[in-house]
Design an enzyme around this catalytic site. Structure first.
Site, mmCIF file in Angstrom:
data_model
loop_
_atom_site.group_PDB
_atom_site.id
_atom_site.type_symbol
_atom_site.label_atom_id
_atom_site.label_comp_id
_atom_site.label_asym_id
_atom_site.label_seq_id
_atom_site.Cartn_x
_atom_site.Cartn_y
_atom_site.Cartn_z
ATOM 1 N N ASP A 281 0.874 -1.159 0.000
ATOM 2 C CA ASP A 281 0.000 0.000 0.000
ATOM 3 C C ASP A 281 0.925 1.227 0.000
ATOM 4 O O ASP A 281 2.144 1.098 0.194
ATOM 5 C CB ASP A 281 -0.890 -0.019 1.251
ATOM 6 N N ASP A 283 -0.029 5.105 1.243
ATOM 7 C CA ASP A 283 -0.198 5.963 2.423
ATOM 8 C C ASP A 283 -0.241 5.128 3.698
ATOM 9 O O ASP A 283 -1.015 4.175 3.815
ATOM 10 C CB ASP A 283 -1.493 6.768 2.295
ATOM 11 N N ASP A 464 -1.600 -0.993 5.723
ATOM 12 C CA ASP A 464 -1.911 -0.455 7.049
ATOM 13 C C ASP A 464 -3.392 -0.214 7.293
ATOM 14 O O ASP A 464 -3.804 -0.014 8.437
ATOM 15 C CB ASP A 464 -1.192 0.887 7.250
#
Length: 517
Positions: A281, A283, A464
Protein backbone atom coordinates in the site's frame (compact mmCIF):
# COMPACT_ATOMS: atom_id res chain seq x y z
CA UNK A 1 -9.53 -14.26 -10.80
CA UNK A 2 -6.90 -16.98 -10.67
CA UNK A 3 -8.03 -20.48 -11.56
CA UNK A 4 -6.05 -21.66 -8.53
CA UNK A 5 -8.38 -19.85 -6.15
CA UNK A 6 -10.50 -22.19 -4.07
CA UNK A 7 -13.26 -21.22 -1.66
CA UNK A 8 -11.90 -21.44 1.86
CA UNK A 9 -15.29 -20.47 3.28
CA UNK A 10 -16.70 -23.82 4.37
CA UNK A 11 -19.85 -22.63 6.13
CA UNK A 12 -22.17 -19.63 5.88
CA UNK A 13 -24.62 -18.60 8.59
CA UNK A 14 -27.45 -16.32 7.51
CA UNK A 15 -29.98 -14.40 9.55
CA UNK A 16 -33.50 -15.03 8.28
CA UNK A 17 -35.57 -11.84 8.53
CA UNK A 18 -34.35 -9.24 6.05
CA UNK A 19 -31.56 -11.43 4.65
CA UNK A 20 -33.38 -14.54 3.38
CA UNK A 21 -37.02 -13.49 3.50
CA UNK A 22 -38.84 -10.18 3.52
CA UNK A 23 -40.54 -11.20 6.78
CA UNK A 24 -38.73 -8.31 8.50
CA UNK A 25 -41.29 -6.07 6.78
CA UNK A 26 -44.13 -8.03 8.38
CA UNK A 27 -42.41 -8.11 11.76
CA UNK A 28 -41.99 -4.32 11.68
CA UNK A 29 -45.66 -3.78 10.84
CA UNK A 30 -46.76 -6.20 13.58
CA UNK A 31 -44.61 -4.39 16.15
CA UNK A 32 -46.02 -1.03 15.12
CA UNK A 33 -49.60 -2.30 15.15
CA UNK A 34 -49.18 -3.77 18.62
CA UNK A 35 -47.28 -0.89 20.24
CA UNK A 36 -49.36 1.89 18.66
CA UNK A 37 -52.53 0.34 20.06
CA UNK A 38 -50.87 -0.17 23.46
CA UNK A 39 -49.53 3.41 23.63
CA UNK A 40 -52.86 4.93 22.58
CA UNK A 41 -54.62 3.32 25.55
CA UNK A 42 -52.12 4.53 28.17
CA UNK A 43 -53.50 7.05 30.66
CA UNK A 44 -51.99 10.51 30.95
CA UNK A 45 -50.05 12.39 28.30
CA UNK A 46 -50.35 10.81 24.85
CA UNK A 47 -47.22 8.89 23.78
CA UNK A 48 -46.07 9.27 20.15
CA UNK A 49 -46.50 6.12 18.05
CA UNK A 50 -43.63 3.76 17.28
CA UNK A 51 -41.34 5.29 14.64
CA UNK A 52 -40.26 2.46 12.34
CA UNK A 53 -37.08 4.01 10.86
CA UNK A 54 -35.83 5.01 14.31
CA UNK A 55 -37.39 2.86 17.03
CA UNK A 56 -37.57 -0.47 15.23
CA UNK A 57 -33.92 -0.51 14.10
CA UNK A 58 -32.64 0.89 17.39
CA UNK A 59 -34.58 -1.12 19.96
CA UNK A 60 -36.27 -4.13 18.36
CA UNK A 61 -34.66 -5.40 15.16
CA UNK A 62 -32.61 -8.59 15.38
CA UNK A 63 -33.25 -9.46 19.04
CA UNK A 64 -35.70 -11.77 20.76
CA UNK A 65 -39.38 -10.85 21.04
CA UNK A 66 -39.35 -10.24 24.80
CA UNK A 67 -36.04 -8.34 24.65
CA UNK A 68 -37.63 -6.13 21.99
CA UNK A 69 -40.61 -5.40 24.26
CA UNK A 70 -38.31 -4.57 27.17
CA UNK A 71 -35.99 -2.35 25.13
CA UNK A 72 -38.77 -0.27 23.58
CA UNK A 73 -40.64 0.20 26.86
CA UNK A 74 -37.41 1.29 28.54
CA UNK A 75 -36.82 3.83 25.74
CA UNK A 76 -40.16 5.44 26.66
CA UNK A 77 -39.61 5.13 30.45
CA UNK A 78 -42.58 2.76 30.65
CA UNK A 79 -42.76 -0.13 33.08
CA UNK A 80 -44.75 -3.37 32.96
CA UNK A 81 -44.51 -6.54 35.01
CA UNK A 82 -42.59 -9.38 33.37
CA UNK A 83 -45.64 -11.62 33.50
CA UNK A 84 -45.92 -15.37 33.44
CA UNK A 85 -45.19 -17.78 30.53
CA UNK A 86 -48.89 -18.69 30.65
CA UNK A 87 -49.98 -15.07 30.08
CA UNK A 88 -52.24 -14.66 27.06
CA UNK A 89 -51.92 -11.89 24.45
CA UNK A 90 -54.50 -9.80 26.34
CA UNK A 91 -52.28 -9.57 29.46
CA UNK A 92 -50.71 -6.18 30.23
CA UNK A 93 -47.26 -7.66 30.80
CA UNK A 94 -44.05 -8.04 28.84
CA UNK A 95 -44.98 -11.63 28.02
CA UNK A 96 -48.50 -10.56 27.06
CA UNK A 97 -47.29 -7.84 24.70
CA UNK A 98 -44.86 -10.29 23.12
CA UNK A 99 -47.67 -12.75 22.44
CA UNK A 100 -49.88 -9.93 21.15
CA UNK A 101 -47.23 -8.91 18.66
CA UNK A 102 -46.82 -12.53 17.54
CA UNK A 103 -50.56 -12.84 16.93
CA UNK A 104 -50.46 -9.75 14.69
CA UNK A 105 -47.45 -11.17 12.82
CA UNK A 106 -49.04 -14.58 12.19
CA UNK A 107 -52.17 -12.85 10.93
CA UNK A 108 -50.14 -10.75 8.48
CA UNK A 109 -48.12 -13.77 7.32
CA UNK A 110 -51.29 -15.79 6.73
CA UNK A 111 -52.84 -12.94 4.79
CA UNK A 112 -49.87 -11.73 2.72
CA UNK A 113 -47.40 -14.64 2.68
CA UNK A 114 -43.62 -14.41 2.81
CA UNK A 115 -41.41 -13.70 -0.20
CA UNK A 116 -37.82 -14.83 -0.67
CA UNK A 117 -35.30 -12.27 -1.88
CA UNK A 118 -34.25 -13.39 -5.41
CA UNK A 119 -30.58 -12.58 -4.81
CA UNK A 120 -30.60 -14.80 -1.73
CA UNK A 121 -32.11 -17.73 -3.60
CA UNK A 122 -29.52 -17.32 -6.35
CA UNK A 123 -26.68 -17.43 -3.83
CA UNK A 124 -28.13 -20.35 -1.88
CA UNK A 125 -28.06 -22.37 -5.11
CA UNK A 126 -24.50 -21.25 -5.84
CA UNK A 127 -23.22 -22.04 -2.36
CA UNK A 128 -24.90 -25.44 -2.32
CA UNK A 129 -23.26 -26.25 -5.65
CA UNK A 130 -19.88 -25.26 -4.19
CA UNK A 131 -20.41 -27.63 -1.25
CA UNK A 132 -20.62 -24.87 1.35
CA UNK A 133 -22.64 -25.82 4.43
CA UNK A 134 -25.50 -23.45 5.25
CA UNK A 135 -27.00 -22.46 8.59
CA UNK A 136 -29.90 -20.14 9.38
CA UNK A 137 -30.34 -18.25 12.64
CA UNK A 138 -33.25 -16.18 13.85
CA UNK A 139 -34.52 -14.65 17.07
CA UNK A 140 -38.00 -15.61 15.93
CA UNK A 141 -39.82 -18.65 17.31
CA UNK A 142 -41.67 -18.72 13.99
CA UNK A 143 -38.49 -19.41 12.01
CA UNK A 144 -39.44 -22.95 10.94
CA UNK A 145 -42.97 -21.88 10.00
CA UNK A 146 -41.66 -18.95 7.91
CA UNK A 147 -39.08 -21.07 6.08
CA UNK A 148 -41.67 -23.74 5.36
CA UNK A 149 -44.05 -21.07 4.04
CA UNK A 150 -41.29 -19.78 1.77
CA UNK A 151 -40.30 -23.29 0.65
CA UNK A 152 -36.76 -22.89 1.98
CA UNK A 153 -36.51 -25.20 4.96
CA UNK A 154 -34.64 -27.92 3.04
CA UNK A 155 -31.88 -25.51 1.94
CA UNK A 156 -30.31 -25.32 5.38
CA UNK A 157 -28.17 -27.92 7.13
CA UNK A 158 -28.74 -26.28 10.54
CA UNK A 159 -31.38 -24.01 12.10
CA UNK A 160 -30.87 -22.14 15.39
CA UNK A 161 -33.91 -20.02 16.18
CA UNK A 162 -35.93 -18.56 19.01
CA UNK A 163 -37.18 -21.99 20.03
CA UNK A 164 -33.61 -23.29 20.19
CA UNK A 165 -32.54 -20.30 22.27
CA UNK A 166 -35.44 -20.82 24.69
CA UNK A 167 -34.84 -24.56 24.99
CA UNK A 168 -31.06 -24.27 25.46
CA UNK A 169 -31.21 -20.94 27.34
CA UNK A 170 -28.94 -19.21 24.83
CA UNK A 171 -28.59 -15.46 25.40
CA UNK A 172 -29.85 -13.32 22.53
CA UNK A 173 -27.95 -10.88 20.32
CA UNK A 174 -25.68 -9.01 20.69
CA UNK A 175 -24.27 -12.08 22.48
CA UNK A 176 -22.69 -14.39 19.86
CA UNK A 177 -24.15 -17.64 21.24
CA UNK A 178 -26.68 -18.37 18.48
CA UNK A 179 -24.00 -18.00 15.82
CA UNK A 180 -21.54 -20.14 17.76
CA UNK A 181 -24.22 -22.79 18.28
CA UNK A 182 -24.95 -22.91 14.55
CA UNK A 183 -21.23 -23.09 13.76
CA UNK A 184 -20.83 -25.97 16.19
CA UNK A 185 -23.66 -27.92 14.54
CA UNK A 186 -22.16 -27.22 11.10
CA UNK A 187 -18.86 -28.66 12.40
CA UNK A 188 -17.08 -25.54 11.17
CA UNK A 189 -14.54 -23.15 12.67
CA UNK A 190 -14.60 -19.32 12.91
CA UNK A 191 -11.78 -18.88 10.39
CA UNK A 192 -13.80 -20.75 7.75
CA UNK A 193 -17.27 -19.37 8.55
CA UNK A 194 -18.94 -16.30 7.03
CA UNK A 195 -21.91 -14.57 8.68
CA UNK A 196 -24.55 -12.55 6.83
CA UNK A 197 -26.72 -10.17 8.89
CA UNK A 198 -28.95 -7.13 8.36
CA UNK A 199 -29.39 -5.99 11.99
CA UNK A 200 -26.98 -3.93 14.07
CA UNK A 201 -27.35 -6.33 17.01
CA UNK A 202 -26.58 -9.24 14.69
CA UNK A 203 -23.44 -7.60 13.30
CA UNK A 204 -22.18 -6.93 16.83
CA UNK A 205 -22.95 -10.52 17.86
CA UNK A 206 -21.09 -12.01 14.91
CA UNK A 207 -18.05 -9.78 15.51
CA UNK A 208 -17.96 -10.98 19.11
CA UNK A 209 -17.88 -14.52 17.76
CA UNK A 210 -14.62 -13.71 15.89
CA UNK A 211 -15.85 -15.04 12.56
CA UNK A 212 -13.50 -14.54 9.66
CA UNK A 213 -15.89 -12.24 7.81
CA UNK A 214 -19.14 -10.51 8.77
CA UNK A 215 -21.29 -9.17 5.92
CA UNK A 216 -23.95 -6.54 6.49
CA UNK A 217 -26.98 -6.43 4.18
CA UNK A 218 -28.34 -2.91 3.71
CA UNK A 219 -31.46 -3.41 1.63
CA UNK A 220 -32.87 -0.08 2.80
CA UNK A 221 -29.74 2.06 2.87
CA UNK A 222 -28.41 1.35 6.39
CA UNK A 223 -24.82 1.13 5.13
CA UNK A 224 -23.29 3.60 7.58
CA UNK A 225 -24.95 2.05 10.63
CA UNK A 226 -23.80 -1.47 9.70
CA UNK A 227 -20.24 -0.32 9.06
CA UNK A 228 -20.17 1.46 12.40
CA UNK A 229 -21.46 -1.72 14.07
CA UNK A 230 -18.39 -3.55 12.74
CA UNK A 231 -19.39 -5.14 9.42
CA UNK A 232 -16.37 -6.08 7.30
CA UNK A 233 -18.37 -5.40 4.16
CA UNK A 234 -21.83 -4.02 3.44
CA UNK A 235 -23.80 -5.10 0.38
CA UNK A 236 -27.25 -4.32 -0.93
CA UNK A 237 -27.71 -7.81 -2.39
CA UNK A 238 -26.14 -11.15 -1.52
CA UNK A 239 -24.91 -11.56 -5.09
CA UNK A 240 -22.21 -9.00 -4.24
CA UNK A 241 -20.61 -11.37 -1.72
CA UNK A 242 -17.37 -13.05 -2.75
CA UNK A 243 -16.61 -16.26 -0.85
CA UNK A 244 -13.31 -16.97 -2.60
CA UNK A 245 -10.47 -16.23 -0.22
CA UNK A 246 -7.10 -17.89 -0.47
CA UNK A 247 -5.93 -17.19 3.03
CA UNK A 248 -6.89 -19.63 5.75
CA UNK A 249 -5.54 -17.47 8.56
CA UNK A 250 -7.91 -16.44 11.32
CA UNK A 251 -8.47 -12.75 11.90
CA UNK A 252 -6.62 -11.48 14.96
CA UNK A 253 -6.11 -8.25 16.82
CA UNK A 254 -2.95 -6.51 15.56
CA UNK A 255 -1.31 -6.48 19.00
CA UNK A 256 -1.44 -10.28 19.09
CA UNK A 257 0.62 -10.64 15.90
CA UNK A 258 4.35 -11.46 16.06
CA UNK A 259 6.61 -8.53 15.21
CA UNK A 260 8.08 -8.98 11.73
CA UNK A 261 11.56 -7.66 12.59
CA UNK A 262 11.76 -10.07 15.50
CA UNK A 263 10.57 -12.92 13.29
CA UNK A 264 12.83 -12.57 10.26
CA UNK A 265 14.23 -16.10 10.53
CA UNK A 266 10.70 -17.49 10.69
CA UNK A 267 9.67 -15.42 7.64
CA UNK A 268 12.74 -16.57 5.69
CA UNK A 269 12.00 -20.15 6.68
CA UNK A 270 8.40 -19.85 5.44
CA UNK A 271 9.69 -18.67 2.06
CA UNK A 272 11.50 -22.01 1.71
CA UNK A 273 13.79 -20.72 -1.03
CA UNK A 274 11.06 -18.91 -2.98
CA UNK A 275 11.72 -15.51 -4.49
CA UNK A 276 9.74 -12.64 -2.90
CA UNK A 277 7.19 -10.66 -4.89
CA UNK A 278 6.55 -7.38 -3.06
CA UNK A 279 3.19 -5.63 -2.87
CA UNK A 280 2.74 -2.39 -0.92
CA UNK A 281 0.00 0.00 0.00
CA UNK A 282 1.21 3.61 -0.24
CA UNK A 283 -0.20 5.96 2.42
CA UNK A 284 0.64 4.76 5.92
CA UNK A 285 2.95 2.07 4.56
CA UNK A 286 5.61 3.59 2.30
CA UNK A 287 4.91 7.10 3.61
CA UNK A 288 3.51 8.22 6.97
CA UNK A 289 -0.13 9.31 7.20
CA UNK A 290 -0.32 13.13 6.94
CA UNK A 291 -3.20 15.59 7.14
CA UNK A 292 -2.72 16.74 3.53
CA UNK A 293 -2.71 13.76 1.09
CA UNK A 294 -0.67 15.78 -1.42
CA UNK A 295 2.12 16.08 1.16
CA UNK A 296 2.60 12.29 1.37
CA UNK A 297 5.80 12.02 -0.67
CA UNK A 298 8.68 9.57 -0.64
CA UNK A 299 12.06 10.73 0.60
CA UNK A 300 14.95 10.37 -1.84
CA UNK A 301 16.43 7.69 0.38
CA UNK A 302 13.24 5.63 0.49
CA UNK A 303 12.76 6.05 -3.24
CA UNK A 304 16.23 4.58 -3.75
CA UNK A 305 15.32 1.62 -1.52
CA UNK A 306 12.37 0.82 -3.79
CA UNK A 307 14.45 1.29 -6.93
CA UNK A 308 17.12 -1.08 -5.61
CA UNK A 309 14.48 -3.64 -4.65
CA UNK A 310 13.00 -3.47 -8.15
CA UNK A 311 16.36 -4.61 -9.54
CA UNK A 312 16.02 -7.86 -7.58
CA UNK A 313 12.27 -8.45 -7.25
CA UNK A 314 8.92 -7.67 -8.81
CA UNK A 315 7.60 -4.63 -6.89
CA UNK A 316 4.00 -3.38 -7.08
CA UNK A 317 2.12 -0.65 -5.24
CA UNK A 318 -1.63 -1.24 -4.85
CA UNK A 319 -3.28 1.91 -3.52
CA UNK A 320 -6.61 3.65 -3.20
CA UNK A 321 -5.01 6.65 -4.89
CA UNK A 322 -5.73 7.25 -8.55
CA UNK A 323 -3.20 5.75 -10.95
CA UNK A 324 -1.78 9.03 -12.28
CA UNK A 325 -1.46 10.45 -8.76
CA UNK A 326 0.27 7.30 -7.53
CA UNK A 327 2.76 7.21 -10.40
CA UNK A 328 3.64 10.87 -9.96
CA UNK A 329 4.15 10.44 -6.20
CA UNK A 330 6.58 7.52 -6.63
CA UNK A 331 8.13 8.34 -10.00
CA UNK A 332 9.86 4.99 -10.65
CA UNK A 333 9.15 3.49 -14.07
CA UNK A 334 10.38 0.03 -13.09
CA UNK A 335 7.54 -0.46 -10.57
CA UNK A 336 4.00 -1.73 -11.17
CA UNK A 337 1.18 0.60 -10.10
CA UNK A 338 -2.37 -0.44 -9.30
CA UNK A 339 -4.50 2.63 -8.59
CA UNK A 340 -8.08 3.04 -7.37
CA UNK A 341 -7.86 -0.21 -5.36
CA UNK A 342 -6.78 -2.11 -8.47
CA UNK A 343 -9.32 -0.81 -11.00
CA UNK A 344 -6.48 0.63 -13.11
CA UNK A 345 -3.05 -0.98 -13.47
CA UNK A 346 0.11 0.09 -15.30
CA UNK A 347 3.68 -1.18 -15.37
CA UNK A 348 6.81 -1.89 -17.41
CA UNK A 349 6.78 -3.66 -20.78
CA UNK A 350 3.39 -2.35 -21.78
CA UNK A 351 1.49 -3.72 -18.80
CA UNK A 352 -1.92 -1.97 -18.78
CA UNK A 353 -5.33 -2.90 -17.42
CA UNK A 354 -8.56 -1.02 -16.82
CA UNK A 355 -11.29 -3.06 -15.10
CA UNK A 356 -13.91 -2.58 -17.79
CA UNK A 357 -17.12 -2.87 -15.71
CA UNK A 358 -15.90 0.06 -13.62
CA UNK A 359 -15.86 2.41 -16.61
CA UNK A 360 -19.63 2.20 -16.99
CA UNK A 361 -20.02 3.74 -13.52
CA UNK A 362 -17.83 6.81 -14.13
CA UNK A 363 -20.76 9.13 -15.04
CA UNK A 364 -22.54 8.18 -11.80
CA UNK A 365 -19.35 8.87 -9.82
CA UNK A 366 -19.25 12.33 -11.43
CA UNK A 367 -22.81 13.01 -10.23
CA UNK A 368 -22.15 11.70 -6.73
CA UNK A 369 -18.96 13.73 -6.41
CA UNK A 370 -20.92 16.95 -7.07
CA UNK A 371 -23.67 15.92 -4.65
CA UNK A 372 -21.22 15.07 -1.86
CA UNK A 373 -19.35 18.35 -2.25
CA UNK A 374 -22.62 20.28 -2.09
CA UNK A 375 -23.86 18.41 1.01
CA UNK A 376 -20.68 18.84 3.08
CA UNK A 377 -19.49 22.24 1.89
CA UNK A 378 -20.40 23.83 5.23
CA UNK A 379 -18.27 21.36 7.24
CA UNK A 380 -14.83 22.87 7.72
CA UNK A 381 -11.79 20.66 7.34
CA UNK A 382 -13.30 17.98 5.10
CA UNK A 383 -11.76 17.25 1.73
CA UNK A 384 -13.28 15.44 -1.24
CA UNK A 385 -10.63 13.72 -3.33
CA UNK A 386 -11.75 12.43 -6.72
CA UNK A 387 -9.93 9.49 -8.20
CA UNK A 388 -10.91 7.96 -11.51
CA UNK A 389 -12.81 5.07 -9.94
CA UNK A 390 -13.47 6.35 -6.44
CA UNK A 391 -14.37 9.35 -4.29
CA UNK A 392 -12.53 9.74 -1.00
CA UNK A 393 -14.02 11.96 1.70
CA UNK A 394 -11.26 12.83 4.18
CA UNK A 395 -12.25 14.07 7.63
CA UNK A 396 -8.91 14.06 9.47
CA UNK A 397 -9.16 17.84 9.95
CA UNK A 398 -12.89 17.92 10.80
CA UNK A 399 -13.93 18.76 14.35
CA UNK A 400 -15.04 15.65 16.25
CA UNK A 401 -18.43 17.18 16.93
CA UNK A 402 -19.18 17.28 13.19
CA UNK A 403 -17.79 13.90 12.06
CA UNK A 404 -21.11 12.13 12.60
CA UNK A 405 -22.87 14.80 10.56
CA UNK A 406 -20.38 14.30 7.72
CA UNK A 407 -20.78 10.52 7.74
CA UNK A 408 -24.55 10.83 7.70
CA UNK A 409 -24.45 13.30 4.81
CA UNK A 410 -22.32 10.92 2.73
CA UNK A 411 -24.61 8.00 3.57
CA UNK A 412 -27.69 9.99 2.52
CA UNK A 413 -26.12 10.88 -0.84
CA UNK A 414 -25.48 7.16 -1.35
CA UNK A 415 -29.11 6.16 -0.77
CA UNK A 416 -30.51 4.47 -3.86
CA UNK A 417 -27.11 4.31 -5.60
CA UNK A 418 -27.00 0.54 -5.99
CA UNK A 419 -24.10 0.70 -8.46
CA UNK A 420 -21.87 2.15 -5.73
CA UNK A 421 -20.72 1.01 -2.29
CA UNK A 422 -19.38 2.85 0.73
CA UNK A 423 -16.16 1.79 2.45
CA UNK A 424 -14.27 3.08 5.45
CA UNK A 425 -10.63 3.65 6.34
CA UNK A 426 -8.46 5.80 8.57
CA UNK A 427 -10.39 9.10 8.85
CA UNK A 428 -11.95 8.47 5.46
CA UNK A 429 -15.18 7.37 3.81
CA UNK A 430 -14.72 6.07 0.29
CA UNK A 431 -17.29 5.64 -2.47
CA UNK A 432 -16.40 2.93 -4.98
CA UNK A 433 -18.07 0.94 -7.76
CA UNK A 434 -20.20 -1.82 -6.29
CA UNK A 435 -18.32 -4.50 -8.19
CA UNK A 436 -16.56 -7.71 -7.26
CA UNK A 437 -13.08 -6.20 -7.66
CA UNK A 438 -10.64 -4.91 -5.05
CA UNK A 439 -6.99 -5.02 -3.98
CA UNK A 440 -7.07 -8.78 -3.43
CA UNK A 441 -8.32 -9.44 -6.95
CA UNK A 442 -5.73 -7.03 -8.39
CA UNK A 443 -2.91 -8.77 -6.50
CA UNK A 444 -3.87 -12.20 -7.82
CA UNK A 445 -4.45 -10.82 -11.33
CA UNK A 446 -0.87 -9.54 -11.36
CA UNK A 447 0.53 -12.84 -10.12
CA UNK A 448 -1.26 -14.64 -12.95
CA UNK A 449 -0.54 -12.03 -15.62
CA UNK A 450 3.19 -12.00 -14.83
CA UNK A 451 3.30 -15.80 -14.48
CA UNK A 452 4.65 -15.59 -10.93
CA UNK A 453 3.77 -19.14 -9.92
CA UNK A 454 3.24 -19.72 -6.21
CA UNK A 455 5.60 -22.69 -6.30
CA UNK A 456 8.54 -20.44 -7.18
CA UNK A 457 7.53 -17.08 -5.68
CA UNK A 458 6.40 -15.84 -2.27
CA UNK A 459 3.97 -12.91 -2.40
CA UNK A 460 4.49 -10.43 0.45
CA UNK A 461 1.87 -7.74 1.02
CA UNK A 462 2.45 -4.84 3.41
CA UNK A 463 -0.42 -2.46 4.22
CA UNK A 464 -1.91 -0.46 7.05
CA UNK A 465 -5.59 0.26 6.41
CA UNK A 466 -8.93 -1.52 6.45
CA UNK A 467 -9.03 -1.62 2.64
CA UNK A 468 -5.77 -3.58 2.72
CA UNK A 469 -7.65 -6.42 4.41
CA UNK A 470 -9.06 -7.30 0.97
CA UNK A 471 -5.51 -8.13 -0.14
CA UNK A 472 -4.58 -9.83 3.13
CA UNK A 473 -7.63 -12.10 2.95
CA UNK A 474 -6.81 -13.16 -0.61
CA UNK A 475 -3.08 -13.48 -0.04
CA UNK A 476 -1.36 -16.84 -0.18
CA UNK A 477 1.92 -15.67 1.22
CA UNK A 478 3.16 -13.31 3.93
CA UNK A 479 0.90 -10.49 5.10
CA UNK A 480 2.22 -7.65 7.26
CA UNK A 481 0.13 -4.94 8.93
CA UNK A 482 1.72 -1.56 9.66
CA UNK A 483 0.39 0.01 12.86
CA UNK A 484 -3.29 -0.66 13.45
CA UNK A 485 -6.60 0.21 11.82
CA UNK A 486 -8.53 -0.57 15.01
CA UNK A 487 -10.02 -3.87 13.88
CA UNK A 488 -8.99 -7.50 13.52
CA UNK A 489 -6.64 -8.34 10.67
CA UNK A 490 -5.74 -11.27 8.43
CA UNK A 491 -2.06 -10.30 8.47
CA UNK A 492 0.55 -12.78 9.72
CA UNK A 493 2.97 -10.24 11.19
CA UNK A 494 3.05 -6.60 12.26
CA UNK A 495 5.33 -3.58 11.99
CA UNK A 496 4.89 -0.42 14.02
CA UNK A 497 5.47 2.30 11.40
CA UNK A 498 6.95 3.18 8.02
CA UNK A 499 10.49 3.33 9.42
CA UNK A 500 10.19 -0.32 10.37
CA UNK A 501 8.89 -1.10 6.87
CA UNK A 502 12.15 0.11 5.38
CA UNK A 503 14.19 -1.74 8.02
CA UNK A 504 12.30 -4.91 7.08
CA UNK A 505 13.07 -4.32 3.40
CA UNK A 506 16.75 -3.77 4.15
CA UNK A 507 16.93 -7.08 6.00
CA UNK A 508 15.04 -8.81 3.20
CA UNK A 509 17.48 -7.52 0.59
CA UNK A 510 20.52 -8.54 2.66
CA UNK A 511 19.04 -12.02 3.00
CA UNK A 512 18.69 -12.28 -0.79
CA UNK A 513 22.22 -11.08 -1.53
CA UNK A 514 24.57 -13.94 -2.46
CA UNK A 515 27.19 -14.80 0.13
CA UNK A 516 30.70 -13.49 -0.69
CA UNK A 517 33.01 -16.05 -2.23
Amino acid sequence: MSEELKPTIQAIILDMDGVITDSARLHARAWKQMFDAFLEKLPGEQQPPLDLPRDYKRYIDGISRLDGVRAFLQSRNLHLPEGDPDDGPEAESIVGLGKRKNAFFLELMEKEGVDVFPDTLEMLKKWKKEGIKLGVISASRNCRKILESAGLLHWFDVRVDGETARREQLPGKPAPDVFLRAMQELKASPEHTLVVEDAIAGIKAAKRGHFTRVIGVARNGETEELLDAGADQVVKQLTEIDTYMETTSRAQLPDSLPHALESMQQIFSEMNGKKPVLFFDYDGTLTPIVDDPDAAVLTDGNKKVLADLAEEFTVAIISGRGLSDLRSKVGLDQLIYAGSHGFEISGPDGLEMQYEPGQEILPLLDQVEKAVKKRIQSIEGCEVERKKYAIAVHYRKVEKSRVKELKQAVAEVMEGKEQLKLGKGKKIREIKPNLDWHKGHALNWLLDKLDLARKRHQPIFIGDDITDEDALRFLQGTGILVGTHGEETHANYRLNDTEEVYEFLAQLRRWQEPAPK
